[in-house]
Design an enzyme around this catalytic site. Sequence first.
Site, PDB file in Angstrom:
ATOM      1  N   GLY A  15      59.106 -45.201-110.204  1.00 26.34           N
ATOM      2  CA  GLY A  15      58.484 -44.108-109.448  1.00 26.34           C
ATOM      3  C   GLY A  15      59.128 -42.744-109.630  1.00 26.34           C
ATOM      4  O   GLY A  15      58.970 -41.879-108.754  1.00 26.34           O
ATOM      5  N   SER A  16      59.801 -42.522-110.763  1.00 26.04           N
ATOM      6  CA  SER A  16      60.435 -41.200-110.920  1.00 26.04           C
ATOM      7  C   SER A  16      59.369 -40.106-111.045  1.00 26.04           C
ATOM      8  O   SER A  16      59.596 -38.975-110.605  1.00 26.04           O
ATOM      9  CB  SER A  16      61.388 -41.185-112.121  1.00 26.04           C
ATOM     10  OG  SER A  16      60.674 -41.279-113.328  1.00 26.04           O
ATOM     11  N   MET A  88      51.046 -49.940-114.058  1.00 24.85           N
ATOM     12  CA  MET A  88      51.018 -50.761-115.274  1.00 24.85           C
ATOM     13  C   MET A  88      49.931 -51.835-115.248  1.00 24.85           C
ATOM     14  O   MET A  88      50.061 -52.864-115.889  1.00 24.85           O
ATOM     15  CB  MET A  88      52.405 -51.392-115.502  1.00 24.85           C
ATOM     16  CG  MET A  88      53.529 -50.366-115.563  1.00 24.85           C
ATOM     17  SD  MET A  88      53.242 -49.012-116.740  1.00 24.85           S
ATOM     18  CE  MET A  88      53.672 -49.821-118.259  1.00 24.85           C
ATOM     19  N   ILE A  90      45.551 -52.560-115.561  1.00 29.77           N
ATOM     20  CA  ILE A  90      44.282 -51.958-115.977  1.00 29.77           C
ATOM     21  C   ILE A  90      43.338 -51.987-114.782  1.00 29.77           C
ATOM     22  O   ILE A  90      43.147 -53.036-114.155  1.00 29.77           O
ATOM     23  CB  ILE A  90      43.697 -52.721-117.184  1.00 29.77           C
ATOM     24  CG1 ILE A  90      44.635 -52.518-118.383  1.00 29.77           C
ATOM     25  CG2 ILE A  90      42.287 -52.243-117.498  1.00 29.77           C
ATOM     26  CD1 ILE A  90      44.283 -53.335-119.599  1.00 29.77           C
ATOM     27  N   ASN A 105      45.874 -40.276-115.677  1.00 31.26           N
ATOM     28  CA  ASN A 105      46.979 -41.186-116.006  1.00 31.26           C
ATOM     29  C   ASN A 105      47.969 -40.451-116.898  1.00 31.26           C
ATOM     30  O   ASN A 105      47.565 -39.664-117.749  1.00 31.26           O
ATOM     31  CB  ASN A 105      46.414 -42.395-116.773  1.00 31.26           C
ATOM     32  CG  ASN A 105      47.503 -43.347-117.244  1.00 31.26           C
ATOM     33  OD1 ASN A 105      48.387 -43.732-116.474  1.00 31.26           O
ATOM     34  ND2 ASN A 105      47.446 -43.733-118.514  1.00 31.26           N
ATOM     35  N   HIS A 107      50.625 -41.050-119.868  1.00 28.22           N
ATOM     36  CA  HIS A 107      50.922 -42.077-120.874  1.00 28.22           C
ATOM     37  C   HIS A 107      52.000 -41.553-121.816  1.00 28.22           C
ATOM     38  O   HIS A 107      51.906 -40.424-122.298  1.00 28.22           O
ATOM     39  CB  HIS A 107      49.647 -42.428-121.659  1.00 28.22           C
ATOM     40  CG  HIS A 107      49.882 -43.490-122.679  1.00 28.22           C
ATOM     41  ND1 HIS A 107      50.042 -44.816-122.342  1.00 28.22           N
ATOM     42  CD2 HIS A 107      50.034 -43.429-124.024  1.00 28.22           C
ATOM     43  CE1 HIS A 107      50.262 -45.525-123.440  1.00 28.22           C
ATOM     44  NE2 HIS A 107      50.268 -44.703-124.481  1.00 28.22           N
ATOM     45  N   SER A 134      51.156 -37.686-122.727  1.00 31.16           N
ATOM     46  CA  SER A 134      49.820 -37.118-122.513  1.00 31.16           C
ATOM     47  C   SER A 134      49.373 -37.423-121.089  1.00 31.16           C
ATOM     48  O   SER A 134      49.660 -38.502-120.565  1.00 31.16           O
ATOM     49  CB  SER A 134      48.798 -37.762-123.460  1.00 31.16           C
ATOM     50  OG  SER A 134      49.245 -37.757-124.794  1.00 31.16           O
ATOM     51  N   GLU A 141      37.824 -47.106-121.328  1.00 29.29           N
ATOM     52  CA  GLU A 141      38.598 -47.458-122.527  1.00 29.29           C
ATOM     53  C   GLU A 141      40.093 -47.233-122.263  1.00 29.29           C
ATOM     54  O   GLU A 141      40.482 -46.147-121.796  1.00 29.29           O
ATOM     55  CB  GLU A 141      38.145 -46.552-123.686  1.00 29.29           C
ATOM     56  CG  GLU A 141      38.733 -46.933-125.020  1.00 29.29           C
ATOM     57  CD  GLU A 141      38.587 -45.809-126.045  1.00 29.29           C
ATOM     58  OE1 GLU A 141      39.408 -45.754-126.962  1.00 29.29           O
ATOM     59  OE2 GLU A 141      37.662 -44.993-125.893  1.00 29.29           O
ATOM     60  N   LEU A 142      40.929 -48.217-122.554  1.00 30.29           N
ATOM     61  CA  LEU A 142      42.360 -48.109-122.257  1.00 30.29           C
ATOM     62  C   LEU A 142      42.976 -46.885-122.944  1.00 30.29           C
ATOM     63  O   LEU A 142      42.900 -46.757-124.172  1.00 30.29           O
ATOM     64  CB  LEU A 142      43.089 -49.382-122.729  1.00 30.29           C
ATOM     65  CG  LEU A 142      44.611 -49.377-122.529  1.00 30.29           C
ATOM     66  CD1 LEU A 142      44.982 -49.432-121.064  1.00 30.29           C
ATOM     67  CD2 LEU A 142      45.260 -50.519-123.299  1.00 30.29           C
ATOM     68  N   ASP A 143      43.576 -45.999-122.143  1.00 32.09           N
ATOM     69  CA  ASP A 143      44.227 -44.777-122.648  1.00 32.09           C
ATOM     70  C   ASP A 143      43.288 -43.961-123.531  1.00 32.09           C
ATOM     71  O   ASP A 143      43.745 -43.247-124.437  1.00 32.09           O
ATOM     72  CB  ASP A 143      45.527 -45.120-123.416  1.00 32.09           C
ATOM     73  CG  ASP A 143      46.534 -45.840-122.532  1.00 32.09           C
ATOM     74  OD1 ASP A 143      46.593 -45.522-121.324  1.00 32.09           O
ATOM     75  OD2 ASP A 143      47.248 -46.725-123.031  1.00 32.09           O
ATOM     76  N   GLU A 172      58.032 -35.556-118.629  1.00 32.66           N
ATOM     77  CA  GLU A 172      56.884 -36.028-117.841  1.00 32.66           C
ATOM     78  C   GLU A 172      56.937 -35.468-116.420  1.00 32.66           C
ATOM     79  O   GLU A 172      55.907 -35.196-115.807  1.00 32.66           O
ATOM     80  CB  GLU A 172      56.870 -37.561-117.784  1.00 32.66           C
ATOM     81  CG  GLU A 172      56.588 -38.234-119.107  1.00 32.66           C
ATOM     82  CD  GLU A 172      56.501 -39.750-118.966  1.00 32.66           C
ATOM     83  OE1 GLU A 172      56.020 -40.242-117.937  1.00 32.66           O
ATOM     84  OE2 GLU A 172      56.949 -40.460-119.897  1.00 32.66           O
TER      85      GLU A 172
HETATM   86  C1  GAR Z   1      56.446 -43.342-117.452  1.00 30.91           C
HETATM   87  O1  GAR Z   1      57.115 -43.117-118.666  1.00 30.91           O
HETATM   88  C2  GAR Z   1      54.952 -43.347-117.693  1.00 30.91           C
HETATM   89  O2  GAR Z   1      54.540 -42.445-118.681  1.00 30.91           O
HETATM   90  C3  GAR Z   1      54.730 -44.755-118.144  1.00 30.91           C
HETATM   91  O3  GAR Z   1      55.570 -45.542-117.315  1.00 30.91           O
HETATM   92  C4  GAR Z   1      56.721 -44.769-116.948  1.00 30.91           C
HETATM   93  C5  GAR Z   1      56.830 -44.816-115.444  1.00 30.91           C
HETATM   94  O4  GAR Z   1      58.044 -44.258-115.028  1.00 30.91           O
HETATM   95  N1  GAR Z   1      53.367 -45.152-118.015  1.00 30.91           N
HETATM   96  C6  GAR Z   1      52.788 -46.019-118.830  1.00 30.91           C
HETATM   97  O5  GAR Z   1      53.379 -46.576-119.737  1.00 30.91           O
HETATM   98  C7  GAR Z   1      51.330 -46.288-118.538  1.00 30.91           C
HETATM   99  N2  GAR Z   1      50.728 -46.986-119.606  1.00 30.91           N
HETATM  100  P1  GAR Z   1      58.281 -43.958-113.477  1.00 30.91           P
HETATM  101  O6  GAR Z   1      57.874 -45.219-112.707  1.00 30.91           O
HETATM  102  O7  GAR Z   1      59.751 -43.699-113.373  1.00 30.91           O
HETATM  103  O8  GAR Z   1      57.431 -42.783-113.093  1.00 30.91           O
END
Ligand code: GAR
Length: 210
Positions: A15-16, A88, A90, A105, A107, A134, A141-143, A172
């Site tokens: 959850g950062s 994480m 779908i 989302n 990614h 991104s 469609e996934l991502d 991010e």
């Molecule tokens: C992040 O890097 C995010 O982009 C990725 O999971 C991490 C979550 O970090 N998301 C995916 O891979 C989605 N397909 P966080 O829980 O510390 O925010």
Amino acid sequence: MSNSFKLCVFISGSGSNLDSIIKKQALHNYEVALVVSNKAGAKGLDFAKNASIPVFTFNWDNNDKDLTFVQNQIKQHGCDLIVLAGFMRILPKGFISAFENKIINIHPSLLPKYKGLHTHQQVIDNKDKIHGASVHFVNAELDGGKIITQTSIAVENNDTAETLGARLLFREHSLLPHTIALIGQNRVQWQTNTLYFDHNKLINPIIFND
Ligand code: GAR
């Protein structure tokens, strides 16, 4: 805060990104109204609890009742946008169509490259020089939905998937709040099936490299 742009944030793990979204609420004039997780023990839920944000957790698998409950909660909290921030799973197609163009989302790749999992390792394996993240609208469609914003970083010779991922995660934490703000301010908006940025058709992703 009652007139601000309201968010429901979905998480699965640390959850950062949620933490950075919460910390930047006042700066960007949005409000996290609800946090949802498919994992009751997700560490990131503490950020929501510490900020007194309502939390709902449930087992996503085969649980239509819970899904309907989440949809109702999102509506009852008046959420304008659903933000998948490290979620994480779908989403079921029915859920996506119930919130058409209202789900984004983040990614960890320069989409359309590297959809799905293990993006940092794929960048290392392919000896890419540039990596990135991104933010895109979610469709069936996934991502694969329309990309709104991207950030990029250089890949160093001694990078591992871990060092690369950590450096990207830091980016991010700016990219996602900035993107939410653009949508909240109506600078990014859908008109029928076309996405506009400041009244121009959004052809290429908006770049945020800070
Ligand atoms: C992040 O890097 C995010 O982009 C990725 O999971 C991490 C979550 O970090 N998301 C995916 O891979 C989605 N397909 P966080 O829980 O510390 O925010």
